[in-house]
Design a protein around this motif. Structure first.
Motif, PDB file in Angstrom:
ATOM      1  N   GLU A 193     -10.546   6.910  -8.521  1.00  0.00           N
ATOM      2  CA  GLU A 193     -11.445   6.117  -7.670  1.00  0.00           C
ATOM      3  C   GLU A 193     -11.784   4.781  -8.331  1.00  0.00           C
ATOM      4  OE1 GLU A 193     -13.676   9.734  -5.253  1.00  0.00           O
ATOM      5  OE2 GLU A 193     -14.653   8.873  -7.003  1.00  0.00           O
ATOM      6  N   ASN A 194     -12.073   4.809  -9.621  1.00  0.00           N
ATOM      7  CA  ASN A 194     -12.431   3.568 -10.322  1.00  0.00           C
ATOM      8  C   ASN A 194     -11.259   2.590 -10.385  1.00  0.00           C
ATOM      9  OD1 ASN A 194     -15.021   4.431 -10.740  1.00  0.00           O
ATOM     10  ND2 ASN A 194     -14.703   5.077 -12.857  1.00  0.00           N
ATOM     11  N   ALA A 195     -10.037   3.107 -10.286  1.00  0.00           N
ATOM     12  CA  ALA A 195      -8.852   2.248 -10.301  1.00  0.00           C
ATOM     13  C   ALA A 195      -8.494   1.760  -8.898  1.00  0.00           C
ATOM     14  CB  ALA A 195      -7.675   3.002 -10.909  1.00  0.00           C
ATOM     15  N   GLY A 196      -9.308   2.112  -7.905  1.00  0.00           N
ATOM     16  CA  GLY A 196      -9.065   1.630  -6.550  1.00  0.00           C
ATOM     17  C   GLY A 196      -8.156   2.522  -5.729  1.00  0.00           C
ATOM     18  N   LEU A 197      -7.869   3.723  -6.230  1.00  0.00           N
ATOM     19  CA  LEU A 197      -7.047   4.655  -5.445  1.00  0.00           C
ATOM     20  C   LEU A 197      -7.966   5.525  -4.596  1.00  0.00           C
ATOM     21  CD1 LEU A 197      -4.467   5.697  -8.192  1.00  0.00           C
ATOM     22  CD2 LEU A 197      -4.090   4.156  -6.263  1.00  0.00           C
ATOM     23  N   LYS A 198      -7.562   5.706  -3.344  1.00  0.00           N
ATOM     24  CA  LYS A 198      -8.344   6.492  -2.392  1.00  0.00           C
ATOM     25  C   LYS A 198      -7.746   7.890  -2.277  1.00  0.00           C
ATOM     26  CE  LYS A 198     -10.416   5.218   1.942  1.00  0.00           C
ATOM     27  NZ  LYS A 198     -11.182   4.045   2.193  1.00  0.00           N
ATOM     28  N   ILE A 242       0.874  -1.176   0.000  1.00  0.00           N
ATOM     29  CA  ILE A 242       0.000   0.000   0.000  1.00  0.00           C
ATOM     30  C   ILE A 242       0.909   1.223   0.000  1.00  0.00           C
ATOM     31  CG2 ILE A 242      -1.721   1.321   1.289  1.00  0.00           C
ATOM     32  CD1 ILE A 242      -2.902  -1.246   0.256  1.00  0.00           C
ATOM     33  N   ALA A 253       0.227   2.456  -5.644  1.00  0.00           N
ATOM     34  CA  ALA A 253      -0.377   3.738  -6.031  1.00  0.00           C
ATOM     35  C   ALA A 253       0.513   4.561  -6.972  1.00  0.00           C
ATOM     36  CB  ALA A 253      -0.703   4.551  -4.777  1.00  0.00           C
ATOM     37  N   GLY A 280      -3.192   3.503  -2.192  1.00  0.00           N
ATOM     38  CA  GLY A 280      -3.686   2.214  -2.659  1.00  0.00           C
ATOM     39  C   GLY A 280      -2.536   1.289  -3.013  1.00  0.00           C
ATOM     40  N   GLU A 281      -2.877   0.078  -3.448  1.00  0.00           N
ATOM     41  CA  GLU A 281      -1.856  -0.879  -3.865  1.00  0.00           C
ATOM     42  C   GLU A 281      -1.098  -0.322  -5.062  1.00  0.00           C
ATOM     43  OE1 GLU A 281      -3.440  -4.759  -4.623  1.00  0.00           O
ATOM     44  OE2 GLU A 281      -3.790  -5.148  -2.498  1.00  0.00           O
ATOM     45  N   LYS A 339       0.520   2.844 -10.430  1.00  0.00           N
ATOM     46  CA  LYS A 339      -0.861   2.834 -10.930  1.00  0.00           C
ATOM     47  C   LYS A 339      -1.269   4.226 -11.413  1.00  0.00           C
ATOM     48  CE  LYS A 339      -3.910  -0.036  -8.947  1.00  0.00           C
ATOM     49  NZ  LYS A 339      -4.818  -0.526  -7.892  1.00  0.00           N
TER      50      LYS A 339
END
Ligand code: RTP
Ligand code: MG
Length: 135
Positions: free
Chosen positions: A28-33, A3, A82, A79-80, A85
């Motif tokens: 957000e759609n890619a899983g990033l907060k 993370i 990040a 995020g993972e 990504k």
């Protein structure tokens, strides 16, 4: 997978185009907060300090002028993987070379007005996050 946190900036061209929301939706759609954020008009000194690594490059003055030409939206993404990504979502520095569907391919005008910034490594991410948001 680790993370990570990375610094992202929506540059003046994209803020002026009114696409902050569309760009944040991609993160957000890619899983990033989005764990921190603010809209800010950078001073010349702040822009020069942020891009100090590019001080000797021929494009430095134009880059600083561009970054202070209007407000920017600065955020920390978490995020993972990040950092990588975010760079993947952004696309190549020059929008003409950016892969279809990337932020720069869809929203950037030129290599100068290229919509977004993203940290390029864990070390620079830590320095850049501290630069704008402190420890
Ligand atoms: P960034 O730092 O903004 O995320 O972009 P980057 O890693 O893809 O590109 P970098 O090499 O770090 O350059 C920083 C910014 O300087 C501008 N630039 N202009 N005219 C040029 O040849 C040139 N090269 C770079 C771009 O706005 C780039 O994002
Ligand atoms: Mg860079």
């Amino acid at each position: 997978m680790a993370i990570e946190r990375t610094l992202s900036i929506i540059k003046p061209d994209a803020v002026a185009k009114n696409v902050i929301g569309q760009i944040l939706t991609r993160f957000e759609n890619a899983g990033l907060k989005i764990v921190n954020a603010r809209l800010q008009q950078l001073t010349r000194a702040e822009a020069e300090g942020f891009y100090a690594v590019h001080k000797e490059r021929p494009f430095f003055n134009d880059l600083v002028e561009f970054m202070i030409s209007g407000p920017v939206f600065i955020q920390v993404l978490e995020g993972e993987n990040a950092i990588a990504k975010n760079r993947e979502l952004m696309g190549a520095t020059d929008p003409k070379k950016a892969a279809p569907g990337t932020i720069r391919a869809d929203f950037a005008e030129s290599i100068d007005a290229n919509a977004v910034h993203g940290s390029d490594a864990p070390e620079t991410a830590a320095v850049e996050i501290a630069y704008f948001f402190g420890k």
